[in-house]
Design an enzyme around this catalytic site. Sequence first.
Site, mmCIF file in Angstrom:
data_model
loop_
_atom_site.group_PDB
_atom_site.id
_atom_site.type_symbol
_atom_site.label_atom_id
_atom_site.label_comp_id
_atom_site.label_asym_id
_atom_site.label_seq_id
_atom_site.Cartn_x
_atom_site.Cartn_y
_atom_site.Cartn_z
ATOM 1 C CB THR A 1 89.929 -36.002 36.390
ATOM 2 O OG1 THR A 1 89.543 -37.233 36.987
ATOM 3 C CG2 THR A 1 88.993 -34.905 36.838
ATOM 4 C CG PHE B 1 84.977 -43.349 33.829
ATOM 5 C CD1 PHE B 1 84.134 -42.957 34.863
ATOM 6 C CD2 PHE B 1 86.336 -43.444 34.088
ATOM 7 C CE1 PHE B 1 84.645 -42.670 36.126
ATOM 8 C CE2 PHE B 1 86.847 -43.166 35.342
ATOM 9 C CZ PHE B 1 85.994 -42.772 36.371
ATOM 10 C CE LYS B 2 87.997 -40.243 36.336
ATOM 11 N NZ LYS B 2 89.327 -39.844 36.623
ATOM 12 C CG ASP B 3 85.225 -37.864 27.749
ATOM 13 O OD1 ASP B 3 85.781 -36.802 28.075
ATOM 14 O OD2 ASP B 3 85.768 -38.704 27.003
ATOM 15 C CG LEU C 1 84.205 -34.235 34.157
ATOM 16 C CD1 LEU C 1 85.653 -34.573 33.876
ATOM 17 C CD2 LEU C 1 84.128 -32.997 35.042
#
Length: 484
Positions: A145, A112-114, A117
């Site tokens: 991350t 989900f960090k994509d 970010l």
Amino acid sequence: MWYVSTRGMAPRIDFEGVLFSGYAPDGGLYMPEELPQLGRETLHEWSTLSYPSLVKELCNLFIGPELIPRDDLNDLIDRAFSRFRCREVVHLSRLRNGLNVLELWHGVTYAFKDLSLCCTAQLLQYFLEKRKRHITVVVGTSGDTGSAAIESVQGAKNVDIIVLLPKGHCTKIQELQMTTVLRENVHVFGVEGNSDELDEPIKTVFADVAFVKKHNLMSLNSINWSRVLVQIAHHFFAYFQCAPSLDMHPLPPVEVVVPTGAAGNLAAGCIAQKMGLPIHLVVAVNSNDIIHRTIQWGDFSLSEVVKPTLASAMDIQVPYNMERIFWLLSGSDSQVTRALMEQFEGTKSVRLPKELHSELSEAVTSQSVSDEAIIQTMGRCWQENQYLLCPHSAVAVSCHYQQVDRQQPSPPRCCLAPASAAKFPEAVQAARLTLDTPAEILALEHKEARCTPMRKGDDWTQMLRDTIEHLSQQWQGRFLNLPS
């Protein structure tokens, strides 16, 4: 839109200032001075929007067209999501027994960090190109991350990125996603310590305000407000996908189950609530249960050790975004927040004031989920749906199954799924399930890797400072040689 520090001792700044900041100079975290309030009409209008369109609407509210004109902002968001494998960017899987799983992991690194970010990187590039500036990004990671941050800025000519990963505490795939990106602007360190320990040298470096300013340092951890901003969209999208009807009075509630470590997604959910979204938040943690103890008993204190679990990206003892939540739920009381956080930093143990604890337990309920429950949940979800959960998603779904088994009436529920099971073959194996690993993940094994060790006994802070100074000198050399 202005931003203030949760500790109240730093000047207010605009979105561009916040984007390029880590901690505020007083040690606090930046938050919007005021939150936009969304009425029924706006929620109705937004209810049919795609996930990228929701991100655009939210970013427009919190950034403002005077900093980034609306057309430019829309282009940046479209560019951010252009490499996602799923056309709708995020996808809701509706499974048996009322189980709704919101898949937030269709980006390049399967986590989900994509989502946040990629957007943050585009916003950075926009301002950097405008100002002809260079920055060095410093990231500490417990797993996902680092790879998402690297992926979002790799190859960028005006950004260098330094990532500290906890050697042996990430999965093999997570580590390879970081160490096999051999771009000139990517610098990875393997630290002989856990993710809380590697945060210490980063925090020490960022506490040196003159050094940070001199070398244009910033962080892409969820310390950075832009990360939390994009994550607010998860909650709006989850609500609109799962609410039975928006024609009811009052609007129907939806329960959003948030698996978390550093509490970034939870802070985003609390902000969405305060903006008027009728969600109830359930926070799900693994055996590292500081957030659970805080919500249950007001006990914000460190355990003796970080326990390694199957949900390794959540093996965190210091959930720094709780500071944002304390500030928000105390009515933006920076004095209370500052006193709490300074006590916590000094003694590693705080008892929340009664009123704040009451606000917190009203806004959020919590559960702590064992490795055994993670494995059982992965097995049950596969058995009932032929659907494979990653261990972090299983932490959330475990909460759903507990409610289902109690047969208690409840509002519709949406479990956030932060990563693909493909990143956690060890956990899939422990659950005695079979994984169909995507080709690009299999290919990582055969790539050349590059990683500088930070060993026990080394001065990690000095190593970090030396690397940052070296990169600044390189950039200055390149910049002076650029054609005018």
